[in-house]
Motif scaffolding. Structure first.
Motif, PDB file in Angstrom:
ATOM      1  N   MET A  72      27.930 100.782   2.105  1.00 20.42           N
ATOM      2  CA  MET A  72      27.226 101.160   3.336  1.00 20.42           C
ATOM      3  C   MET A  72      26.595  99.914   3.922  1.00 20.42           C
ATOM      4  SD  MET A  72      25.037 104.473   2.195  1.00 20.42           S
ATOM      5  CE  MET A  72      25.456 105.409   0.754  1.00 20.42           C
ATOM      6  N   CYS A  73      26.398  99.941   5.238  1.00 24.99           N
ATOM      7  CA  CYS A  73      25.938  98.739   5.942  1.00 24.99           C
ATOM      8  C   CYS A  73      24.586  98.231   5.457  1.00 24.99           C
ATOM      9  CB  CYS A  73      25.864  99.017   7.437  1.00 24.99           C
ATOM     10  SG  CYS A  73      27.439  99.461   8.176  1.00 24.99           S
ATOM     11  N   VAL A  74      23.569  99.078   5.466  1.00 24.49           N
ATOM     12  CA  VAL A  74      22.212  98.618   5.177  1.00 24.49           C
ATOM     13  C   VAL A  74      22.061  98.155   3.722  1.00 24.49           C
ATOM     14  CG1 VAL A  74      19.777  99.276   5.092  1.00 24.49           C
ATOM     15  CG2 VAL A  74      21.172  99.931   7.058  1.00 24.49           C
ATOM     16  N   PRO A  75      22.494  98.947   2.732  1.00 27.49           N
ATOM     17  CA  PRO A  75      22.380  98.458   1.354  1.00 27.49           C
ATOM     18  C   PRO A  75      23.149  97.159   1.108  1.00 27.49           C
ATOM     19  CG  PRO A  75      22.726 100.822   1.366  1.00 27.49           C
ATOM     20  CD  PRO A  75      22.942 100.361   2.772  1.00 27.49           C
ATOM     21  N   THR A  76      24.345  97.034   1.680  1.00 33.38           N
ATOM     22  CA  THR A  76      25.142  95.822   1.479  1.00 33.38           C
ATOM     23  C   THR A  76      24.426  94.609   2.038  1.00 33.38           C
ATOM     24  OG1 THR A  76      27.255  97.004   1.471  1.00 33.38           O
ATOM     25  CG2 THR A  76      27.329  94.669   2.024  1.00 33.38           C
ATOM     26  N   ARG A  77      23.860  94.730   3.228  1.00 31.26           N
ATOM     27  CA  ARG A  77      23.187  93.605   3.861  1.00 31.26           C
ATOM     28  C   ARG A  77      21.879  93.271   3.137  1.00 31.26           C
ATOM     29  NH1 ARG A  77      25.362  93.057   9.392  1.00 31.26           N
ATOM     30  NH2 ARG A  77      27.319  94.221   9.274  1.00 31.26           N
ATOM     31  N   ALA A  78      21.196  94.295   2.668  1.00 31.02           N
ATOM     32  CA  ALA A  78      19.978  94.034   1.889  1.00 31.02           C
ATOM     33  C   ALA A  78      20.316  93.299   0.595  1.00 31.02           C
ATOM     34  CB  ALA A  78      19.258  95.350   1.589  1.00 31.02           C
ATOM     35  N   SER A  79      21.419  93.666  -0.033  1.00 27.63           N
ATOM     36  CA  SER A  79      21.858  92.974  -1.243  1.00 27.63           C
ATOM     37  C   SER A  79      22.249  91.530  -0.944  1.00 27.63           C
ATOM     38  CB  SER A  79      23.040  93.714  -1.879  1.00 27.63           C
ATOM     39  OG  SER A  79      22.631  94.952  -2.419  1.00 27.63           O
ATOM     40  N   LEU A  80      22.950  91.335   0.169  1.00 30.86           N
ATOM     41  CA  LEU A  80      23.335  89.990   0.588  1.00 30.86           C
ATOM     42  C   LEU A  80      22.112  89.098   0.762  1.00 30.86           C
ATOM     43  CD1 LEU A  80      25.165  87.791   1.943  1.00 30.86           C
ATOM     44  CD2 LEU A  80      24.919  89.088   4.078  1.00 30.86           C
ATOM     45  N   PHE A  81      21.091  89.602   1.431  1.00 29.09           N
ATOM     46  CA  PHE A  81      19.933  88.785   1.781  1.00 29.09           C
ATOM     47  C   PHE A  81      18.950  88.588   0.628  1.00 29.09           C
ATOM     48  CE2 PHE A  81      20.530  90.474   6.342  1.00 29.09           C
ATOM     49  CZ  PHE A  81      21.382  89.443   6.660  1.00 29.09           C
ATOM     50  N   THR A  82      18.836  89.583  -0.273  1.00 29.23           N
ATOM     51  CA  THR A  82      17.811  89.514  -1.321  1.00 29.23           C
ATOM     52  C   THR A  82      18.332  89.033  -2.666  1.00 29.23           C
ATOM     53  OG1 THR A  82      18.120  91.804  -2.051  1.00 29.23           O
ATOM     54  CG2 THR A  82      16.535  91.420  -0.240  1.00 29.23           C
ATOM     55  N   GLY A  83      19.629  89.178  -2.926  1.00 26.44           N
ATOM     56  CA  GLY A  83      20.149  88.848  -4.249  1.00 26.44           C
ATOM     57  C   GLY A  83      19.836  89.900  -5.287  1.00 26.44           C
ATOM     58  N   LEU A  84      19.462  91.094  -4.835  1.00 22.84           N
ATOM     59  CA  LEU A  84      19.104  92.195  -5.726  1.00 22.84           C
ATOM     60  C   LEU A  84      20.041  93.378  -5.510  1.00 22.84           C
ATOM     61  CD1 LEU A  84      15.226  92.175  -5.175  1.00 22.84           C
ATOM     62  CD2 LEU A  84      16.442  91.247  -7.166  1.00 22.84           C
ATOM     63  N   TYR A  85      20.260  94.154  -6.569  1.00 20.58           N
ATOM     64  CA  TYR A  85      21.008  95.396  -6.439  1.00 20.58           C
ATOM     65  C   TYR A  85      20.151  96.441  -5.708  1.00 20.58           C
ATOM     66  CZ  TYR A  85      24.715  93.859  -9.653  1.00 20.58           C
ATOM     67  OH  TYR A  85      25.769  93.209 -10.239  1.00 20.58           O
ATOM     68  N   PRO A  86      20.799  97.490  -5.139  1.00 16.08           N
ATOM     69  CA  PRO A  86      20.085  98.436  -4.277  1.00 16.08           C
ATOM     70  C   PRO A  86      18.843  99.097  -4.857  1.00 16.08           C
ATOM     71  CG  PRO A  86      22.426  98.657  -3.933  1.00 16.08           C
ATOM     72  CD  PRO A  86      22.260  97.695  -5.085  1.00 16.08           C
ATOM     73  N   VAL A  87      18.891  99.547  -6.116  1.00 15.53           N
ATOM     74  CA  VAL A  87      17.707 100.219  -6.666  1.00 15.53           C
ATOM     75  C   VAL A  87      16.527  99.252  -6.720  1.00 15.53           C
ATOM     76  CG1 VAL A  87      16.723 101.270  -8.746  1.00 15.53           C
ATOM     77  CG2 VAL A  87      18.965 101.992  -7.933  1.00 15.53           C
ATOM     78  N   ARG A  88      16.789  97.990  -6.980  1.00 16.19           N
ATOM     79  CA  ARG A  88      15.697  97.020  -7.100  1.00 16.19           C
ATOM     80  C   ARG A  88      15.202  96.528  -5.744  1.00 16.19           C
ATOM     81  NH1 ARG A  88      16.215  92.277 -10.468  1.00 16.19           N
ATOM     82  NH2 ARG A  88      13.953  92.405 -10.472  1.00 16.19           N
ATOM     83  N   HIS A  89      16.063  96.480  -4.719  1.00 16.61           N
ATOM     84  CA  HIS A  89      15.526  96.082  -3.408  1.00 16.61           C
ATOM     85  C   HIS A  89      15.018  97.274  -2.602  1.00 16.61           C
ATOM     86  CE1 HIS A  89      19.215  97.280  -1.307  1.00 16.61           C
ATOM     87  NE2 HIS A  89      19.940  96.315  -1.842  1.00 16.61           N
ATOM     88  N   GLY A  90      15.355  98.474  -3.022  1.00 15.23           N
ATOM     89  CA  GLY A  90      14.767  99.661  -2.405  1.00 15.23           C
ATOM     90  C   GLY A  90      15.649 100.367  -1.404  1.00 15.23           C
TER      91      GLY A  90
END
Length: 477
Positions: free
Chosen positions: A90-108
């Motif tokens: 999905m767009c938002v989780p993928t981009r959050a992972s790209l920017f933070t270096g964290l998997y989805p549960v850990r970046h929220g």
């Protein structure tokens, strides 16, 4: 969790899986950037990211429906990755992972449009610490709060992915990359080929001659929509060409790393919003003049979470403790053929449909998918809208089809899924033959289940219970 995963396997397998899972997360690994920048000049970085791209349509990845000239040129001049995996399609989780270096549960942001935790840092902080300006133009999902994503927002590309047009100009992009004495990292975030597929020239394509993916039902509606989709892939390719041309015109092409990313799969059944490879498997091309050998390829397994650690490494920074990703700079520089042993996947269906949590783990060849609520049907409101009286959509054209003998099998497989799916992605790239019940794979499946359980525990992922409705937070500024 214990009931779901409990299975008797040898202690040696448990120890091996624990060791490998821990190693593949690689928190705080040593820096791999042992060759400093020539003459102390750090490279500029431009990252062009697609939106809902079926990377198999790119001709450099074997696509047969169009020649993606400019993207292919990047592959010819750089390094092509075959195994970039999105952890959540999905767009938002993928981009959050790209920017933070964290998997989805850990970046929220483990559901689409769910915000990240506001105490985090991102690539904007990490590269700024190395003296970089970090900018973003185009699709602006995951740019708030500013405290987490301190990007310089650059005008030029359309920020709204569902806009009916994607008009863009390069004036401000040109100004950004030619102003100042600091190196830059600029994210160029295209909205193509995200639905509603209203831009691009459809006259290039003959619907009757298109080669459809093997996991689709061949209907007239599907072909008409696919034509619109491919027109936007062409539009994306042209945008990549315009950025390449701008770099050359401004003399930036020799000291700029140019990276292309495919994001996740298209908004067709079985791709986006799932954990099949047509949703998770992405594309990445890296052109780095003088450092990356042209026309090279790698099957190293990497995830979007690994990109920010790699950018930090390229910039000369030390690894950031606590990130899930790890640098794959040794792969880029040709010093290693491998990056990680396993890639992981998570899907939470709310707010895009009824709860339908899925988890996955894969190595280079085999992939295990666990559907955590297999007693319920899968439903997605964008493709399978129960409230639409007009059934003239791709999905309902599949459901209503009476001519294709495989139609019912394909739709039933998509809507009603077993608890365990296991695929040989080398022999079965569209994951049509579930091997979960084959006894010859029992030990491999057991080991992967153990590895997936260990990853979920490390992430704080409670499984099915987190796919629920959460209170809305006030929009961050």
């Amino acid at each position: 969790m214990r009931n779901l995963f409990s299975i008797c396997i040898p202690l040696t397998v448990l120890i091996l899986m624990y060791t490998v899972v821990g190693r593949s997360s690689a928190v705080g690994a040593e820096s791999t950037n042992d060759t400093r920048h020539p003459a102390g000049k750090a490279p500029n970085i431009i990252i062009i990211m697609a939106d809902d791209l079926d990377s198999r349509q790119l001709s450099c990845y074997g696509g047969q429906n169009l020649k993606t000239t400019h993207i292919d040129a990047l592959a010819k001049d750089g390094l092509k990755f075959h195994n970039l995996i999105a952890s959540e399609a999905m767009c938002v989780p993928t981009r959050a992972s790209l920017f933070t270096g964290l998997y989805p549960v850990r970046h929220g942001s483990f559901q689409n449009h769910k915000p990240v935790y506001d105490h985090l840092k991102s690539v904007g902080h990490y590269l700024a610490d190395q003296g970089y300006r970090v900018g973003l133009t185009g699709k602006d999902h995951v740019t708030k709060p500013k405290t987490v994503f301190p990007f310089d927002i650059v005008d030029g590309f359309e920020p709204n992915c569902v806009a009916p047009t994607d008009d863009y100009r390069l004036d401000d992009v040109k100004k950004y990359i030619t102003t100042g004495d600091k190196p830059y990292c600029l994210f160029v975030m295209s909205i193509n080929p995200h639905a509603p597929w209203t831009v691009g020239d459809t006259t290039e394509f003959d619907a009757a001659k298109l080669k459809l993916p093997a996991n689709w039902v061949d209907t007239p509606v599907t072909r008409r929509q696919f034509v619109k989709y491919l027109a936007e892939v062409r539009r994306l390719d042209n945008q990549v060409g315009d950025i390449q041309k701008l770099l050359k015109e401004t003399g930036q092409d020799q000291n700029t790393i140019l990276i292309f990313l495919g994001e996740q799969g298209a908004q067709f059944p079985g791709a986006k919003w799932n954990l099949y490879d047509t949703g998770q498997r992405s594309s990445m091309l890296v052109k780095w003049p003088g450092r990356v050998k042209p026309g090279t390829e790698t099957r190293a397994l990497v995830q979007y979470e690994d990109i920010t650690p790699t950018l930090i490494d390229i910039a000369g920074g030390k690894p950031v403790a606590g990130l899930d990703g790890r640098s794959f700079l040794p792969v880029i520089s040709g010093k290693s053929k491998e990056a990680r042993s396993y890639a992981y996947g998570i899907h939470n269906n709310i707010p895009e449909g009824d709860p339908y949590p899925i988890r996955s783990i894969r190595d280079h060849r085999y992939k295990l998918i666990l559907n955590l609520t297999p007693d319920k049907p899968y439903y997605n409101r964008f493709m399978m809208d129960r409230n639409r009286k007009d059934r003239n959509t791709v999905w309902f054209s599949w459901v209503d089809d009476t001519t294709d003998p495989n139609a019912k099998k394909i739709t039933e497989r998509f809507e009603h899924r077993p608890a365990v799916e296991f695929y040989d992605t080398e022999k079965d790239p569209f994951e049509l033959k579930n091997l979960a019940a084959d006894p010859q794979y029992a030990q491999r499946i057991a080991a992967l289940k153990t590895g997936l359980e260990a990853w979920m525990k490390q992430q704080g992922d409670e499984g099915a219970s987190i796919d629920k409705v959460y209170p809305k937070k006030q929009e961050a500024k």
